[in-house]
Design a protein around this motif. Structure first.
Motif, PDB file in Angstrom:
ATOM      1  N   ILE A   1       0.655  -1.134   0.113  1.00 39.04           N
ATOM      2  CA  ILE A   1       0.002   0.020  -0.037  1.00 39.04           C
ATOM      3  C   ILE A   1       0.953   1.193  -0.016  1.00 39.04           C
ATOM      4  O   ILE A   1       1.759   1.245   0.809  1.00 39.04           O
ATOM      5  CB  ILE A   1      -0.884   0.031   1.106  1.00 39.04           C
ATOM      6  N   VAL A   2       0.582   2.210  -0.785  1.00 34.99           N
ATOM      7  CA  VAL A   2       1.383   3.357  -0.753  1.00 34.99           C
ATOM      8  C   VAL A   2       0.622   4.566  -0.608  1.00 34.99           C
ATOM      9  O   VAL A   2      -0.500   4.725  -1.488  1.00 34.99           O
ATOM     10  CB  VAL A   2       2.093   3.556  -2.329  1.00 34.99           C
ATOM     11  N   GLU A   3       0.945   5.278   0.667  1.00 42.70           N
ATOM     12  CA  GLU A   3       0.045   6.421   0.887  1.00 42.70           C
ATOM     13  C   GLU A   3       0.792   7.614   1.458  1.00 42.70           C
ATOM     14  O   GLU A   3       1.895   7.636   1.964  1.00 42.70           O
ATOM     15  CB  GLU A   3      -0.979   6.019   1.938  1.00 42.70           C
ATOM     16  N   TRP A   4       0.109   8.819   1.092  1.00 45.91           N
ATOM     17  CA  TRP A   4       0.648  10.063   1.741  1.00 45.91           C
ATOM     18  C   TRP A   4      -0.060   9.855   3.543  1.00 45.91           C
ATOM     19  O   TRP A   4      -0.966   9.826   3.677  1.00 45.91           O
ATOM     20  CB  TRP A   4      -0.101  11.369   1.069  1.00 45.91           C
ATOM     21  N   ILE A   5       1.160  10.243   4.152  1.00 40.45           N
ATOM     22  CA  ILE A   5       0.718  10.085   5.595  1.00 40.45           C
ATOM     23  C   ILE A   5       1.210  11.594   6.277  1.00 40.45           C
ATOM     24  O   ILE A   5       2.305  12.171   5.847  1.00 40.45           O
ATOM     25  CB  ILE A   5       1.713   9.297   6.181  1.00 40.45           C
ATOM     26  N   ASP A   6       0.374  12.000   7.021  1.00 38.93           N
ATOM     27  CA  ASP A   6       0.546  13.277   7.674  1.00 38.93           C
ATOM     28  C   ASP A   6       1.860  13.162   8.603  1.00 38.93           C
ATOM     29  O   ASP A   6       2.198  12.212   9.275  1.00 38.93           O
ATOM     30  CB  ASP A   6      -0.488  13.511   8.710  1.00 38.93           C
ATOM     31  N   HIS A   7       2.719  14.108   8.382  1.00 37.73           N
ATOM     32  CA  HIS A   7       4.023  14.034   8.991  1.00 37.73           C
ATOM     33  C   HIS A   7       3.905  13.867  10.565  1.00 37.73           C
ATOM     34  O   HIS A   7       4.636  13.298  11.199  1.00 37.73           O
ATOM     35  CB  HIS A   7       4.850  15.208   8.728  1.00 37.73           C
ATOM     36  N   ASN A   8       2.925  14.550  10.862  1.00 34.62           N
ATOM     37  CA  ASN A   8       2.454  14.575  12.370  1.00 34.62           C
ATOM     38  C   ASN A   8       2.016  13.030  12.888  1.00 34.62           C
ATOM     39  O   ASN A   8       1.864  12.877  13.969  1.00 34.62           O
ATOM     40  CB  ASN A   8       1.487  15.573  12.994  1.00 34.62           C
ATOM     41  N   ALA A   9       1.581  12.262  11.932  1.00 37.61           N
ATOM     42  CA  ALA A   9       0.955  11.081  12.137  1.00 37.61           C
ATOM     43  C   ALA A   9       1.716   9.946  11.754  1.00 37.61           C
ATOM     44  O   ALA A   9       1.190   8.824  11.603  1.00 37.61           O
ATOM     45  CB  ALA A   9      -0.439  11.200  11.845  1.00 37.61           C
ATOM     46  N   VAL A  10       2.907  10.146  11.476  1.00 41.15           N
ATOM     47  CA  VAL A  10       3.636   8.938  10.911  1.00 41.15           C
ATOM     48  C   VAL A  10       4.089   7.886  12.178  1.00 41.15           C
ATOM     49  O   VAL A  10       4.655   8.373  13.178  1.00 41.15           O
ATOM     50  CB  VAL A  10       5.195   9.622  10.484  1.00 41.15           C
ATOM     51  N   PRO A  11       3.395   6.731  11.855  1.00 42.18           N
ATOM     52  CA  PRO A  11       3.626   5.808  12.696  1.00 42.18           C
ATOM     53  C   PRO A  11       5.066   5.197  12.824  1.00 42.18           C
ATOM     54  O   PRO A  11       6.240   5.641  12.173  1.00 42.18           O
ATOM     55  CB  PRO A  11       2.849   4.516  12.162  1.00 42.18           C
ATOM     56  N   ASP A  12       5.301   4.078  13.568  1.00 41.57           N
ATOM     57  CA  ASP A  12       6.589   3.398  13.658  1.00 41.57           C
ATOM     58  C   ASP A  12       7.115   2.871  12.396  1.00 41.57           C
ATOM     59  O   ASP A  12       6.138   2.702  11.477  1.00 41.57           O
ATOM     60  CB  ASP A  12       6.555   2.268  14.445  1.00 41.57           C
ATOM     61  N   LEU A  13       8.320   3.021  12.034  1.00 38.48           N
ATOM     62  CA  LEU A  13       8.908   2.693  10.658  1.00 38.48           C
ATOM     63  C   LEU A  13       9.653   1.766  10.848  1.00 38.48           C
ATOM     64  O   LEU A  13      10.396   1.343  11.840  1.00 38.48           O
ATOM     65  CB  LEU A  13       9.463   3.934  10.003  1.00 38.48           C
ATOM     66  N   ILE A  14      10.182   0.948   9.564  1.00 41.00           N
ATOM     67  CA  ILE A  14      10.964  -0.310   9.750  1.00 41.00           C
ATOM     68  C   ILE A  14      12.460   0.157  10.070  1.00 41.00           C
ATOM     69  O   ILE A  14      12.618   1.291   9.671  1.00 41.00           O
ATOM     70  CB  ILE A  14      10.805  -1.147   8.310  1.00 41.00           C
TER      71      ILE A  14
END
Lengths: 251, 251
Positions: B137-150
């Motif tokens: 899935i490719v999506e625009w994510i709010d910078h303020n709401a970026v979850p944990d990343l790999i």
DNA sequence: ACAAAAGTGTTTGGCGTACACCCATGA
DNA sequence: TCATGGGTGTACGCCAAACACTTTTGT
């Protein structure tokens, strides 16, 4: 040395190297530590490979330590270079021939290497240029008199200085480039040399002291022509604090 | 897709990858293009490998084009990440298992990858997030709401934004992030969003117009609540000139 | 008419720039 | 004593920061 590395090439990150632009300051000249190898007429930046079990930053520290004997030095990654054509067949062949490198190792060596550029600021008088083996000359070269360098090393050097000039606006400089005790005019000449332009004495003093990282010593420089300038040293604690928090004003 | 790449792994630079932090701007929010793959609960930065016959910059352009469909975009290398521990066995095993990757290819994939970080500024409305295969899935994510990343992707993202904030003092921003016609308040909100703090309207106007890269259009934004703001566009020629020569004043 | 956002101008203070004089030392 | 470089203080101007009033539009 290179032969040695290549014989153990499975222990290194393939296709990746480190190049260090090591700056020093002496005689009011910006110096760069360069290496000349016997297989080339040109000089080169000191560099190395990245062991599989080492962070790239650590590999850069190793290069720096290996060439200057110094530790705990200001060292900063500034760019990574990875054009396909930065690898030159003619150059590689020269090296392979000179060291009589076996063909499988030669293949490893001849592939395109992506190189990570670091620049370091070191105390010219404390650094002891060190060779690896007998096929090298390691020397401080005036930045103004840097000759042709191998591959894209000139581009790397230029980018390093450009970065340093930019970062001069964001951080204090001098701790690793000057001896422990120094004068304001010396510090000013360092700044002028890096920036490549003259600064006003009085304004420089005001600005540099305003940062609050200098300690005025109760001591004057002796054996100098003309009026003896005052000696200063850095307040290391504050210096480091400003390094972290950053300046807001530029030069 | 990854299987495909790994099957042709001899065509790629080993142990080297590209990761792109793609910024967009929409609804007064800074957006980041992220990817979620089925083999992980975490999101990731879009990335890719470096073909042996491609410059690293070109490889970054490919990643960007592949994910947004856009070309000729502002794209800048900002740092290279190469800690030994950035490779995580547990993560690699998940991927290898999910794709059922053969063991020799798995070895290639599991080695420590040094990744070169690029950040891009793109027009949110023109970019079309594109998947590669059905497992993403490719999506625009709010910078303020970026979850944990790999892995260390959060660190990479943070460094990208830090760099962008710094470079905001050295260059104009907006050409690739805003539509062709925009209002001053929109541009101001872009700056505020990137910087993470409020700016004064009047001072902003004075400063931004002083740069000389804006063209005031004889047109007002319609269908807006309250007073209709004027529309502007960038003087592309001057904009590019300033991009090259650089600003001297910061925000 | 009222609220909310846009457009415009002025004041003030601080910093950067420019500049002049005195001081100390070696030749 | 003279030339050279070091140390110090001041005046000016510009830019950034702070700030208030008017204008426009939708509700």
């Amino acid at each position: 040395m290179l032969r040695n590395t290549l014989a153990n090439r499975e222990k290194y990150q393939p296709g990746l190297s480190i190049d260090c632009v090591i700056f020093g300051f002496h005689d009011n000249q910006l110096k760069v530590l360069l290496i000349k190898t016997k297989y080339s007429e040109q000089w080169a930046l000191p560099g190395g490979f990245v062991p599989l079990n080492e962070d790239i930053d650590q590999a850069a520290v190793s290069v720096l330590h290996g060439r200057t004997g110094l530790n705990g030095i200001f060292l900063r990654q500034f760019a990574t270079f990875g054009a396909v054509k930065r690898s030159q067949e003619s150059f590689n062949n020269k090296v392979i021939k000179f060291y009589d490198i076996p063909s499988d190792a030669g293949k490893w060596y001849s592939s395109r290497f992506v190189t990570i550029g670091y620049y370091a600021l070191v105390d010219f008088l404390q650094a002891v240029p060190q060779t690896e083996g007998k096929n090298e000359i390691v020397e401080w070269i005036d930045h103004n008199a840097v000759p042709d360098l191998i591959l894209d090393h000139k581009e790397i050097l230029d980018k390093a200085l450009e970065t340093l000039r930019m970062e001069l606006n964001l951080m204090p400089v001098g701790y690793n480039l000057l001896p422990e005790k120094f004068t304001i005019p010396e510090l000013q000449r360092l700044y002028e040399t890096i920036l490549g332009r003259k600064l006003d004495r009085r304004n420089f003093l005001r600005k540099i002291t305003a940062i609050g990282i200098l300690i005025k010593l109760d001591e004057k420089k002796s054996n100098v022509a003309h009026k003896a300038p005052n000696l200063y040293s850095f307040d290391k604690e504050r210096y480091d604090a400003v390094l972290k928090s950053g300046l807001n004003q530029g030069w």
